[in-house]
Design a protein around this motif. Sequence first.
Motif, PDB file in Angstrom:
ATOM      1  N   UNK A   1      31.374  49.292  59.730  1.00 23.77           N
ATOM      2  CA  UNK A   1      31.881  47.980  60.132  1.00 23.77           C
ATOM      3  C   UNK A   1      32.136  47.932  61.636  1.00 23.77           C
ATOM      4  N   UNK A   2      32.713  48.986  62.178  1.00 24.67           N
ATOM      5  CA  UNK A   2      32.966  49.043  63.618  1.00 24.67           C
ATOM      6  C   UNK A   2      31.650  49.005  64.395  1.00 24.67           C
ATOM      7  N   UNK A   3      30.648  49.731  63.902  1.00 27.06           N
ATOM      8  CA  UNK A   3      29.347  49.730  64.580  1.00 27.06           C
ATOM      9  C   UNK A   3      28.683  48.356  64.542  1.00 27.06           C
ATOM     10  N   UNK A   4      28.959  47.570  63.504  1.00 28.15           N
ATOM     11  CA  UNK A   4      28.398  46.227  63.387  1.00 28.15           C
ATOM     12  C   UNK A   4      29.127  45.241  64.296  1.00 28.15           C
ATOM     13  N   UNK A   5      30.428  45.489  64.562  1.00 27.85           N
ATOM     14  CA  UNK A   5      31.181  44.585  65.421  1.00 27.85           C
ATOM     15  C   UNK A   5      32.564  44.216  64.934  1.00 27.85           C
ATOM     16  N   UNK A   6      32.965  44.725  63.771  1.00 24.12           N
ATOM     17  CA  UNK A   6      34.320  44.466  63.279  1.00 24.12           C
ATOM     18  C   UNK A   6      35.338  45.264  64.096  1.00 24.12           C
ATOM     19  N   UNK A   7      36.605  44.892  63.944  1.00 22.17           N
ATOM     20  CA  UNK A   7      37.686  45.548  64.674  1.00 22.17           C
ATOM     21  C   UNK A   7      38.383  46.633  63.877  1.00 22.17           C
ATOM     22  N   UNK A   8      38.065  46.754  62.593  1.00 19.36           N
ATOM     23  CA  UNK A   8      38.728  47.770  61.791  1.00 19.36           C
ATOM     24  C   UNK A   8      38.753  47.390  60.330  1.00 19.36           C
ATOM     25  N   UNK A   9      39.805  47.833  59.651  1.00 13.12           N
ATOM     26  CA  UNK A   9      39.912  47.631  58.215  1.00 13.12           C
ATOM     27  C   UNK A   9      41.374  47.555  57.815  1.00 13.12           C
ATOM     28  N   UNK A  10      41.601  47.424  56.531  1.00  8.47           N
ATOM     29  CA  UNK A  10      42.956  47.411  55.986  1.00  8.47           C
ATOM     30  C   UNK A  10      43.257  48.752  55.337  1.00  8.47           C
ATOM     31  N   UNK A  11      44.535  49.050  55.211  1.00 10.27           N
ATOM     32  CA  UNK A  11      44.976  50.188  54.411  1.00 10.27           C
ATOM     33  C   UNK A  11      45.554  49.654  53.113  1.00 10.27           C
ATOM     34  N   UNK A  12      45.043  50.180  52.013  1.00 14.60           N
ATOM     35  CA  UNK A  12      45.601  49.925  50.685  1.00 14.60           C
ATOM     36  C   UNK A  12      45.506  51.235  49.919  1.00 14.60           C
ATOM     37  N   UNK A  13      46.588  51.643  49.316  1.00 18.27           N
ATOM     38  CA  UNK A  13      46.549  52.891  48.559  1.00 18.27           C
ATOM     39  C   UNK A  13      45.495  52.829  47.462  1.00 18.27           C
ATOM     40  N   UNK A  14      45.222  51.636  46.931  1.00 13.80           N
ATOM     41  CA  UNK A  14      44.254  51.497  45.844  1.00 13.80           C
ATOM     42  C   UNK A  14      42.828  51.770  46.307  1.00 13.80           C
ATOM     43  N   UNK A  15      42.601  51.814  47.613  1.00  8.81           N
ATOM     44  CA  UNK A  15      41.264  52.122  48.133  1.00  8.81           C
ATOM     45  C   UNK A  15      41.130  53.599  48.512  1.00  8.81           C
ATOM     46  N   UNK A  16      42.223  54.362  48.415  1.00 11.13           N
ATOM     47  CA  UNK A  16      42.154  55.783  48.708  1.00 11.13           C
ATOM     48  C   UNK A  16      43.047  56.190  49.860  1.00 11.13           C
ATOM     49  N   UNK A  17      43.801  57.258  49.655  1.00 13.70           N
ATOM     50  CA  UNK A  17      44.718  57.743  50.678  1.00 13.70           C
ATOM     51  C   UNK A  17      43.965  58.462  51.787  1.00 13.70           C
ATOM     52  N   UNK A  18      43.088  59.395  51.412  1.00 12.28           N
ATOM     53  CA  UNK A  18      42.331  60.132  52.429  1.00 12.28           C
ATOM     54  C   UNK A  18      41.500  59.168  53.268  1.00 12.28           C
ATOM     55  N   UNK A  19      40.906  58.181  52.632  1.00  7.86           N
ATOM     56  CA  UNK A  19      40.095  57.209  53.364  1.00  7.86           C
ATOM     57  C   UNK A  19      40.944  56.418  54.350  1.00  7.86           C
ATOM     58  N   UNK A  20      42.137  56.015  53.968  1.00  9.37           N
ATOM     59  CA  UNK A  20      43.026  55.308  54.890  1.00  9.37           C
ATOM     60  C   UNK A  20      43.384  56.184  56.086  1.00  9.37           C
ATOM     61  N   UNK A  21      43.626  57.461  55.818  1.00 12.27           N
ATOM     62  CA  UNK A  21      43.994  58.382  56.897  1.00 12.27           C
ATOM     63  C   UNK A  21      42.822  58.628  57.844  1.00 12.27           C
ATOM     64  N   UNK A  22      41.619  58.743  57.305  1.00  6.76           N
ATOM     65  CA  UNK A  22      40.435  58.873  58.144  1.00  6.76           C
ATOM     66  C   UNK A  22      40.227  57.622  58.986  1.00  6.76           C
ATOM     67  N   UNK A  23      40.370  56.458  58.344  1.00  9.14           N
ATOM     68  CA  UNK A  23      40.170  55.196  59.054  1.00  9.14           C
ATOM     69  C   UNK A  23      41.212  54.987  60.144  1.00  9.14           C
TER      70      UNK A  23
END
Length: 482
Positions: free
Chosen positions: A341-363
Amino acid sequence: MSSFLRSNWIEMRIRSWRLGTRPSVTRIPFRYGTACLTECPQAMLEITVEFSNAVVRGYAADCFPPLWFDKSPERTFTQQIEDMIEVIAQSANNAVVAGELNGVGELATLQWEDGGIDTRPPLLNNFGHSMVERAVIDALCRNAKTSFREFLCSGKLYNEFSVVLDAWGVLKTMRPWRQDHSNDRIAVRHTVGLSDPLTAGDGVALSSDECVELPISLEDHLRVNGIRYLKIKIGNRGKADIERLQEIMKVVTSAGNAGMKFTLDGNEQYSSISEFTEFWEELKSLGELKQLTQNVLAIEQPLRRNIALNDSATLGLRRLSREVPVIIDESDSGRDECWKAICVGYSGTSSKACKGVTKSLLNRQLIEEMQQANEDREYLMTGEDLCCVGVVPLQTDLALSSVLGLSHVERNGHHYHAGLSYLPEEMYGDILVSHGDLYRNVNGVPALRIDHGMLNLTSVNEGGFGFRINPRFDTYHSVREG
């Protein structure tokens, strides 16, 4: 591999698991996108983990919402519930079969390699992974008798674990966030759904007689809870959205809450960035919405997930993101999606525990590095909600949001639910004693305590993976086990 590194790894084996559900209903309907939530089953996963020194049970919980993980209109809510149960069961069984695991990083890698149910959306499969991951982290915290933030920031939760993110051949090596940016207070970003009552005069029929003293309308939430952040749902409805925003701003102006900030949630309702930009330009042209447009912190997931990263659909995204940050949410369905998403032009993402803890920490680490190295646009992570309520789902998500250093987080479970009335009454006393900083007694039912727009996270930061109490799995109806 050196014996020193090996000795720092946490060896564990997942022995068994149970999944249970409890019914709950919303006190007012929650309309988002094309869905309207009135019934919201609550699920809890119990995992038994064997460590070198003990056998410990860990817990994760969340709600089963319609048309969020899977927006397929041909599947009924009953079928979607079965799908959510199945992805959790499959992920838990895979973790059992894996045998010995060396820490959360290896568990996360195992889950990312698991394709889940081939016919279902990646976001749904990722939900199953997240439930297992959260329950294992809870067991780790319980076994170590420490809090999530202390465990994470000590380096012991992930040790030397890192991944290589891949955005169509553009590679970036990343380690999970492990800084302690937790705070004892966090601001509530209150959700305004598409059909929420704005003033007391709108009227709304409560589906429950419990917790009737809780605020219902936006006007009440601003006045009683001192809310200073709003998340407003929009639906690509043209004039109807504009009129709705104008009515919301009238309420905000009347309440006089100083320094109000906003996020706009598109809920995948737009077909291209150019279509959304046309709507955004119209908003900016209206004087009565000036306070809104000049104080929007982020635009969340305007595009449908299946086109959100497409070149044609995102034409003009970089230009828009330089003016106002645009982030993904539902599109954040796998390990690499935020980097893409960042490479396409977005500014980032959201953190939600339901999407994964490790993924939120990486993001979070990825966004921090992008913000420091690139002045092209603002990079950010927001904290969002899955209409989660206490104790387990809400407090795990808050523990994650806290350590990420987020200053505000969307919370709406307390708005659409009658406090913690879905839980058995025998738990109420323990909840109020162990987490009295976060909940208050409203007509005998624990309900979220919001003071001047803020939540107190003292007990969340100190208590394991956000909670101290026995979550009482025995009060749930067991639906699967392995």
